[in-house]
Design an enzyme around this catalytic site. Structure first.
Site, short mmCIF file in Angstrom:
data_model
loop_
_atom_site.label_atom_id
_atom_site.label_comp_id
_atom_site.label_asym_id
_atom_site.label_seq_id
_atom_site.Cartn_x
_atom_site.Cartn_y
_atom_site.Cartn_z
N SER A 135 0.87 -1.17 0.00
CA SER A 135 0.00 0.00 0.00
C SER A 135 0.91 1.22 0.00
O SER A 135 1.71 1.39 0.92
CB SER A 135 -0.88 -0.02 1.25
N LYS A 161 -1.09 -1.15 -4.52
CA LYS A 161 -2.24 -0.31 -4.19
C LYS A 161 -1.73 1.10 -3.96
O LYS A 161 -0.72 1.28 -3.27
CB LYS A 161 -2.91 -0.87 -2.93
N LYS A 163 -2.94 5.11 -2.76
CA LYS A 163 -3.99 5.90 -2.12
C LYS A 163 -4.40 7.01 -3.07
O LYS A 163 -3.54 7.60 -3.74
CB LYS A 163 -3.45 6.49 -0.82
N ASP A 188 -7.14 2.98 -3.28
CA ASP A 188 -7.88 3.04 -2.01
C ASP A 188 -8.20 4.50 -1.71
O ASP A 188 -7.29 5.33 -1.59
CB ASP A 188 -7.03 2.44 -0.88
N GLU A 213 -11.00 0.48 -3.52
CA GLU A 213 -11.30 0.21 -2.11
C GLU A 213 -11.99 1.43 -1.48
O GLU A 213 -11.50 2.55 -1.61
CB GLU A 213 -9.97 -0.11 -1.40
N ASP A 238 -13.67 -1.71 2.96
CA ASP A 238 -12.75 -1.76 4.10
C ASP A 238 -13.51 -1.19 5.30
O ASP A 238 -14.18 -1.93 6.05
CB ASP A 238 -11.48 -0.96 3.75
N LYS A 262 -9.70 -6.73 8.29
CA LYS A 262 -8.66 -6.27 9.21
C LYS A 262 -9.03 -6.76 10.60
O LYS A 262 -10.16 -6.54 11.06
CB LYS A 262 -8.58 -4.75 9.22
N GLY A 290 -3.92 -3.80 6.11
CA GLY A 290 -2.88 -3.46 7.08
C GLY A 290 -3.19 -2.13 7.74
O GLY A 290 -3.96 -1.33 7.20
#
Ligand code: OSB
Ligand code: MG
Length: 368
Positions: A135, A161, A163, A188, A213, A238, A262, A290
Site C-alpha cells: 500500500s 495499491k 492511495k 484506495d 477500495e 474496508d 482487518k 494493514g
C-alpha cells in the site's frame, strides 16, 4: 485458559517515511501492545490497530486503553475460557473492536503456545505462504510515486495499491498504467468521495484496476450498492465492514465484490474467521488489510491470511518497509516471489524483542 494479568503498553515507533492517505498523514505511530499472561505461565501478544486520531475509525489509542482497562479486562478477569469464546464474552460492549481485538488475538497466541502449534494452524489456515502486495501512500509527485511502485515490483510484490483523494486520482492512475500496463493495480480512497463523484469514478474503469477500495462513506454500505451498479471496477469494502452483519448486508445488496478483512476493525480472529467463511460461501474473495502494524500485529495478519479464502494479495508486507528496526525476531521478510512464509513455530511464530519494546515504551499499565 485463565489469565493472571494483562499488561498494556503504548510504544512509539517512527515510520521510515510519512504515510499519507485521504484522511491524514502518519509519521510517528503510537501503538498499543497487549501482553497476556495465563495462569500456567504462557504469554500471548496482541496489538490494537487503533490510530493516533479518530479519522480512520472512531477508536484511538486512548479509547482502546480505557475500554480495555475499565470494561474488557473485568469481563475476562478470573474466568476460564478458550480463545474461541472471547469474542462472544466481550459482546456486551458495543463496537470498540480494536480494543477487543488487542486482547482477543493475544489469547489466541497464548492458546496456540499452550498447545505447541502455530497460530495459523489453530485458526484452520491451509497456506504455507501468503501472497503480498504493498500500500503506497499519496506522494509529492507522480515521479516519486512511480519510483515507489518500481521499487516494490523489483522486490517481487504481487500487487500495487495506491492511495487516492479528490484532485489526486485519475492523473496518477493514468501515469502508472502508462508505465506499468500489466501490473495488478488498485486504488484506495478511504471514504473520500460521494455518489456525486460517480462520473469521475466511472472514468477509472478505463484503467482495468483490480478494485477500488472504500470510495464512499465509512459506514454507508447502501451508497456503495448504487455506485457498484454504475461502474465496472469491482468495489472492495474496508471501513464499512465492522462485523458479520455488515458483510452479509454488503453481499446481499451487491455493494462490493471483494472484502478487505482487518483484525482490528472486526474485533479479532473469531470475528475475522466468521466473515471469511461467509464470504467464501458467497464466492467473495477476501484479503488482509494493514494498519501500519508493528511485528506483533503483522504476525497475527500473517496467521489469519493463511485461511483458504484469502486468495488475493494483502497489504501485509516486510517490516523493513515501515521500520528501521521491528520489535520481533526474525523481522517479517518477503521472498523474491512476493510471498511471506507462514511461520511454523508455536503461536504467532515471531518472538517479541522485550529489550526493544521496553526502550520504546512510553506508558504501561498492569491489570491483575
Ligand atoms: O485503508 O488500508 C487502509 C493504513 C492506515 C489506515 C488505513 C489503511 C492503511 C493502509 C496501510 O493502507 C496498509 C499497510 O499497513 O501497509
Ligand atoms: Mg483501506
Amino acid at each position: 485458559m485463565r489469565l493472571r494479568k494483562i499488561t498494556l503498553r503504548e510504544i512509539h515507533m517512527q515510520l521510515l517515511s510519512p504515510f499519507q492517505t485521504s484522511f491524514g498523514t502518519s509519521n510517528l505511530r503510537r501503538i498499543l501492545l497487549l501482553e497476556a499472561l495465563t495462569a500456567d505461565g504462557v504469554v500471548g501478544w496482541g496489538e490494537s490497530t487503533a490510530g493516533e486520531n479518530p479519522f480512520y475509525s472512531y477508536e484511538t489509542v486512548e479509547t482502546a486503553w480505557l475500554i480495555l482497562r475499565d470494561y474488557l479486562w473485568p469481563m475476562l478477569r478470573g474466568r476460564e475460557f478458550a480463545a474461541a469464546d472471547v469474542w462472544d464474552i466481550l459482546s456486551p460492549v458495543r463496537g470498540h473492536n480494536m480494543a477487543k481485538a488487542a486482547v482477543e488475538i493475544a489469547t489466541w497466541d497464548a492458546e496456540a503456545k499452550q498447545k505447541g502449534v502455530p497460530l495459523a494452524k489453530l485458526l484452520g489456515g491451509t497456506r504455507a505462504e501468503i501472497p503480498c502486495g504493498v500500500s503506497i501512500g499519496i506522494q509529492p509527485s507522480t515521479d516519486a510515486l512511480a519510483k515507489k511502485v518500481k521499487d516494490a515490483l523489483d522486490q517481487g510484490y504481487q500487487r500495487i495499491k495506491i492511495k487516492i483523494k479528490p484532485g489526486c486520482d485519475l492523473e496518477p492512475v493514468r501515469a502508472l498504467r502508462h508505465e506499468f500496463p500489466n501490473i495488478r493495480l488498485m486504488v484506495d480512497a478511504n471514504s473520500a468521495y460521494s455518489l456525486e463523484d460517480a462520473a469521475l469514478l466511472k472514468q477509472l474503469d478505463a484503467f482495468y484496476l483490480i478494485m477500488i477500495e472504500q470510495p464512499l462513506g465509512w459506514d454507508d454500505i447502501f451508497s456503495h450498492s448504487i455506485l457498484q451498479r454504475q461502474i465496472e471496477t469491482p468495489i472492495c469494502l474496508d471501513e464499512c465492514i465492522h462485523e458479520l452483519d455488515h458483510a452479509r448486508a454488503a453481499i446481499e445488496t451487491r455493494s462490493c465484490k471483494i472484502i478487505n478483512i482487518k483484525l482490528g476493525r472486526v474485533g479479532g480472529h473469531t470475528a475475522a474467521r466468521r466473515i471469511h467463511d461467509l464470504c467464501e460461501k458467497n464466492s467473495i474473495p477476501v484479503w488482509c488489510g494493514g494498519m501500519l502494524e508493528s511485528g506483533v500485529g503483522r504476525a497475527h495478519n500473517i496467521a489469519m491470511s493463511s485461511l483458504s479464502n484469502f486468495s488475493l494479495p494483502g497489504d501485509v508486507s516486510a517490516s523493513k518497509r515501515y521500520w528501521a528496526g521491528d520489535i520481533v525476531e526474525p523481522e517479517v521478510e518477503v521472498t523474491p516471489q512476493g510471498t511471506i512464509r507462514v511461520p511454523t513455530a508455536p503461536g504467532i511464530g515471531y518472538a517479541p524483542r522485550i529489550d526493544r519494546i521496553e526502550s520504546l515504551t512510553k506508558r504501561r499499565e498492569v491489570l491483575e
